[in-house]
Design a protein around this motif. Structure first.
Motif, PDB file in Angstrom:
ATOM      1  N   ILE A  58      -6.101  19.169  -3.813  1.00  0.00           N
ATOM      2  CA  ILE A  58      -6.630  18.125  -2.935  1.00  0.00           C
ATOM      3  C   ILE A  58      -6.680  16.839  -3.748  1.00  0.00           C
ATOM      4  O   ILE A  58      -7.205  16.827  -4.867  1.00  0.00           O
ATOM      5  N   GLU A  59      -6.130  15.769  -3.199  1.00  0.00           N
ATOM      6  CA  GLU A  59      -6.028  14.513  -3.929  1.00  0.00           C
ATOM      7  C   GLU A  59      -6.731  13.384  -3.187  1.00  0.00           C
ATOM      8  O   GLU A  59      -6.896  13.430  -1.967  1.00  0.00           O
ATOM      9  N   ILE A  60      -7.121  12.384  -3.948  1.00  0.00           N
ATOM     10  CA  ILE A  60      -7.646  11.150  -3.375  1.00  0.00           C
ATOM     11  C   ILE A  60      -6.738  10.009  -3.825  1.00  0.00           C
ATOM     12  O   ILE A  60      -6.284   9.995  -4.974  1.00  0.00           O
ATOM     13  N   ALA A  61      -6.425   9.114  -2.908  1.00  0.00           N
ATOM     14  CA  ALA A  61      -5.591   7.949  -3.221  1.00  0.00           C
ATOM     15  C   ALA A  61      -6.320   6.701  -2.766  1.00  0.00           C
ATOM     16  O   ALA A  61      -6.912   6.671  -1.679  1.00  0.00           O
ATOM     17  N   MET A  62      -6.264   5.652  -3.587  1.00  0.00           N
ATOM     18  CA  MET A  62      -6.988   4.420  -3.300  1.00  0.00           C
ATOM     19  C   MET A  62      -6.052   3.227  -3.479  1.00  0.00           C
ATOM     20  O   MET A  62      -5.406   3.096  -4.512  1.00  0.00           O
ATOM     21  N   ASN A  63      -5.980   2.405  -2.453  1.00  0.00           N
ATOM     22  CA  ASN A  63      -5.233   1.149  -2.545  1.00  0.00           C
ATOM     23  C   ASN A  63      -6.194   0.078  -3.027  1.00  0.00           C
ATOM     24  O   ASN A  63      -7.199  -0.207  -2.358  1.00  0.00           O
ATOM     25  N   LEU A  64      -5.882  -0.526  -4.167  1.00  0.00           N
ATOM     26  CA  LEU A  64      -6.766  -1.518  -4.762  1.00  0.00           C
ATOM     27  C   LEU A  64      -6.203  -2.927  -4.616  1.00  0.00           C
ATOM     28  O   LEU A  64      -4.980  -3.126  -4.606  1.00  0.00           O
TER      29      LEU A  64
ATOM     30  N   LYS B  30     -10.473 -10.873  -7.471  1.00  0.00           N
ATOM     31  CA  LYS B  30     -11.174 -11.612  -6.429  1.00  0.00           C
ATOM     32  C   LYS B  30     -10.902 -10.945  -5.081  1.00  0.00           C
ATOM     33  O   LYS B  30      -9.862 -10.340  -4.866  1.00  0.00           O
ATOM     34  N   GLY B  31     -11.842 -11.114  -4.155  1.00  0.00           N
ATOM     35  CA  GLY B  31     -11.651 -10.536  -2.825  1.00  0.00           C
ATOM     36  C   GLY B  31     -11.936  -9.049  -2.817  1.00  0.00           C
ATOM     37  O   GLY B  31     -12.583  -8.493  -3.716  1.00  0.00           O
ATOM     38  N   MET B  32     -11.433  -8.375  -1.787  1.00  0.00           N
ATOM     39  CA  MET B  32     -11.701  -6.950  -1.625  1.00  0.00           C
ATOM     40  C   MET B  32     -11.028  -6.156  -2.743  1.00  0.00           C
ATOM     41  O   MET B  32      -9.847  -6.309  -3.003  1.00  0.00           O
ATOM     42  N   TYR B  33     -11.785  -5.305  -3.373  1.00  0.00           N
ATOM     43  CA  TYR B  33     -11.277  -4.505  -4.492  1.00  0.00           C
ATOM     44  C   TYR B  33     -10.672  -3.190  -3.993  1.00  0.00           C
ATOM     45  O   TYR B  33      -9.502  -2.907  -4.228  1.00  0.00           O
ATOM     46  N   ILE B  34     -11.475  -2.392  -3.295  1.00  0.00           N
ATOM     47  CA  ILE B  34     -10.972  -1.149  -2.731  1.00  0.00           C
ATOM     48  C   ILE B  34     -10.621  -1.391  -1.267  1.00  0.00           C
ATOM     49  O   ILE B  34     -11.485  -1.637  -0.434  1.00  0.00           O
ATOM     50  N   LYS B  35      -9.346  -1.340  -0.963  1.00  0.00           N
ATOM     51  CA  LYS B  35      -8.864  -1.726   0.359  1.00  0.00           C
ATOM     52  C   LYS B  35      -8.647  -0.534   1.287  1.00  0.00           C
ATOM     53  O   LYS B  35      -8.763  -0.650   2.505  1.00  0.00           O
ATOM     54  N   ARG B  36      -8.322   0.605   0.725  1.00  0.00           N
ATOM     55  CA  ARG B  36      -8.029   1.762   1.551  1.00  0.00           C
ATOM     56  C   ARG B  36      -8.193   3.026   0.724  1.00  0.00           C
ATOM     57  O   ARG B  36      -7.830   3.059  -0.453  1.00  0.00           O
ATOM     58  N   VAL B  37      -8.750   4.064   1.338  1.00  0.00           N
ATOM     59  CA  VAL B  37      -8.961   5.345   0.667  1.00  0.00           C
ATOM     60  C   VAL B  37      -8.496   6.460   1.595  1.00  0.00           C
ATOM     61  O   VAL B  37      -8.755   6.427   2.799  1.00  0.00           O
ATOM     62  N   ALA B  38      -7.814   7.435   1.042  1.00  0.00           N
ATOM     63  CA  ALA B  38      -7.382   8.588   1.823  1.00  0.00           C
ATOM     64  C   ALA B  38      -7.452   9.837   0.966  1.00  0.00           C
ATOM     65  O   ALA B  38      -7.298   9.780  -0.257  1.00  0.00           O
ATOM     66  N   VAL B  39      -7.696  10.962   1.609  1.00  0.00           N
ATOM     67  CA  VAL B  39      -7.628  12.247   0.932  1.00  0.00           C
ATOM     68  C   VAL B  39      -6.515  13.061   1.580  1.00  0.00           C
ATOM     69  O   VAL B  39      -6.224  12.893   2.768  1.00  0.00           O
ATOM     70  N   SER B  40      -5.903  13.910   0.790  1.00  0.00           N
ATOM     71  CA  SER B  40      -4.795  14.710   1.307  1.00  0.00           C
ATOM     72  C   SER B  40      -4.668  15.977   0.491  1.00  0.00           C
ATOM     73  O   SER B  40      -5.250  16.115  -0.588  1.00  0.00           O
TER      74      SER B  40
ATOM     75  N   SER C  33      -1.717  18.676  -1.276  1.00  0.00           N
ATOM     76  CA  SER C  33      -0.420  18.468  -1.905  1.00  0.00           C
ATOM     77  C   SER C  33       0.732  18.678  -0.933  1.00  0.00           C
ATOM     78  O   SER C  33       1.846  18.226  -1.182  1.00  0.00           O
ATOM     79  N   GLN C  34       0.483  19.336   0.202  1.00  0.00           N
ATOM     80  CA  GLN C  34       1.544  19.586   1.171  1.00  0.00           C
ATOM     81  C   GLN C  34       1.257  18.958   2.536  1.00  0.00           C
ATOM     82  O   GLN C  34       1.949  19.259   3.512  1.00  0.00           O
ATOM     83  N   GLY C  35       0.254  18.096   2.604  1.00  0.00           N
ATOM     84  CA  GLY C  35      -0.100  17.516   3.895  1.00  0.00           C
ATOM     85  C   GLY C  35      -0.271  16.013   3.834  1.00  0.00           C
ATOM     86  O   GLY C  35      -0.393  15.437   2.748  1.00  0.00           O
ATOM     87  N   PRO C  36      -0.274  15.353   4.985  1.00  0.00           N
ATOM     88  CA  PRO C  36      -0.464  13.902   5.030  1.00  0.00           C
ATOM     89  C   PRO C  36      -1.905  13.514   4.737  1.00  0.00           C
ATOM     90  O   PRO C  36      -2.796  14.367   4.700  1.00  0.00           O
ATOM     91  N   GLY C  37      -2.118  12.228   4.525  1.00  0.00           N
ATOM     92  CA  GLY C  37      -3.439  11.750   4.182  1.00  0.00           C
ATOM     93  C   GLY C  37      -4.337  11.554   5.388  1.00  0.00           C
ATOM     94  O   GLY C  37      -3.874  11.288   6.502  1.00  0.00           O
ATOM     95  N   VAL C  38      -5.638  11.700   5.175  1.00  0.00           N
ATOM     96  CA  VAL C  38      -6.660  11.402   6.176  1.00  0.00           C
ATOM     97  C   VAL C  38      -7.493  10.262   5.622  1.00  0.00           C
ATOM     98  O   VAL C  38      -8.037  10.364   4.517  1.00  0.00           O
ATOM     99  N   ARG C  39      -7.586   9.180   6.362  1.00  0.00           N
ATOM    100  CA  ARG C  39      -8.261   7.986   5.854  1.00  0.00           C
ATOM    101  C   ARG C  39      -9.779   8.163   5.833  1.00  0.00           C
ATOM    102  O   ARG C  39     -10.362   8.821   6.708  1.00  0.00           O
ATOM    103  N   VAL C  40     -10.392   7.532   4.840  1.00  0.00           N
ATOM    104  CA  VAL C  40     -11.836   7.645   4.624  1.00  0.00           C
ATOM    105  C   VAL C  40     -12.498   6.308   4.878  1.00  0.00           C
ATOM    106  O   VAL C  40     -11.984   5.253   4.480  1.00  0.00           O
ATOM    107  N   GLU C  41     -13.655   6.350   5.526  1.00  0.00           N
ATOM    108  CA  GLU C  41     -14.454   5.142   5.757  1.00  0.00           C
ATOM    109  C   GLU C  41     -14.976   4.640   4.417  1.00  0.00           C
ATOM    110  O   GLU C  41     -15.765   5.299   3.744  1.00  0.00           O
ATOM    111  N   ILE C  42     -14.536   3.457   4.018  1.00  0.00           N
ATOM    112  CA  ILE C  42     -14.864   2.941   2.690  1.00  0.00           C
ATOM    113  C   ILE C  42     -16.350   2.640   2.531  1.00  0.00           C
ATOM    114  O   ILE C  42     -16.954   2.925   1.503  1.00  0.00           O
ATOM    115  N   SER C  43     -16.949   2.086   3.553  1.00  0.00           N
ATOM    116  CA  SER C  43     -18.345   1.679   3.442  1.00  0.00           C
ATOM    117  C   SER C  43     -19.264   2.854   3.125  1.00  0.00           C
ATOM    118  O   SER C  43     -20.322   2.694   2.520  1.00  0.00           O
TER     119      SER C  43
END
Length: 235
Positions: A42-48, A205-215, A217-227
């Motif tokens: 299970i992985e976590i990915a973060m767009n910064l 500057k600005g938003m640091y963590i823009k998007r978070v998802a967990v997935s 290794s064999q499946g697509p990501g599910v987005r996580v509420e950042i707040s």
């Protein structure tokens, strides 16, 4: 039903842009990964909001996950004499100096982390073109260049995860296995997010963590509420 069809059916009812609280996102990913032949990672990915092309915006560090990763980590240690004995006692998988360097130059690559004592860095430095692209060069800031090799090995094998931003400003890491409990995966995810928050470059500057998802290794990501991950994540 085939694995691909099962996953497709599972995720069909989830809108791509739907945001879930972390526990629910983890539950969905864990459920989709359960029942397969392998114990999926299970992985976590973060767009910064960083540009890693600028050295002052590189996000890099290590985090010790409270429940480990569920993965067996193989460690190569560059050390001599008493420190080599210390590494062996601590469970290092490969130990050596010039001999280990030669093995790696000849193609040895079945290790996940490299640790070195400071006096060995002249030897390890000759492996820059081999270890560098794999992100395996020992680094004192990451605790992998140290005189306390036993503690470093213990940390690495106990669930320490190294992270660094990739070209598009994405940072990701494994937070456990599908066999972990939902609570264990959430604890590990929160530890990972906290480490990323603490590693925020001062020049961003600005938003640091823009998007978070967990997935899985064999499946697509599910987005996580950042707040829900803490107020620091949106500043």
């Amino acid at each position: 039903m085939g694995k691909g069809k099962r996953l497709t059916d599972f995720y069909k009812g989830i809108e791509r842009d739907t945001l879930f609280e972390l526990p629910e996102a983890v539950r969905l990913v864990k459920e989709a990964a359960t029942g397969t032949k392998t114990d999926q990672t299970i992985e976590i990915a973060m767009n910064l909001g960083v540009d890693p092309r600028h050295s002052d915006q590189m996000v890099r560090g290590v985090v010790s996950l409270p429940h480990g990763t569920g993965k067996t980590i193989r460690v190569a240690v560059f050390a001599k004499d008493a420190k080599a004995d210390e590494a062996k006692a601590a469970g290092a998988d490969f130990i050596g100096a010039e001999d280990l360097m030669k093995e790696i130059q000849d193609g040895k690559s079945d290790f996940d982390r490299v640790i070195a004592t400071p006096d060995m860095m002249a030897v390890v430095g000759r492996l820059g073109k081999v270890l560098g692209p794999r992100g395996l060069m020992p680094n004192p800031k990451l605790g992998t260049v140290t005189t306390d090799v036993a503690e470093a090995i213990k940390a690495v094998k106990g669930g320490q995860v190294e992270f660094r931003t990739e070209r598009a400003g994405i940072v990701h890491g494994g937070i456990g296995k599908a066999s972990f409990s939902q609570q264990q995966l959430c604890d590990n995810a929160n530890a990972f997010v906290s480490a990323i928050q603490q590693a925020k470059p001062s020049g961003v500057k600005g938003m640091y963590i823009k998007r978070v998802a967990v997935s899985s290794s064999q499946g697509p990501g599910v987005r996580v509420e950042i707040s829900a991950l803490g107020s620091e994540s949106v500043t």
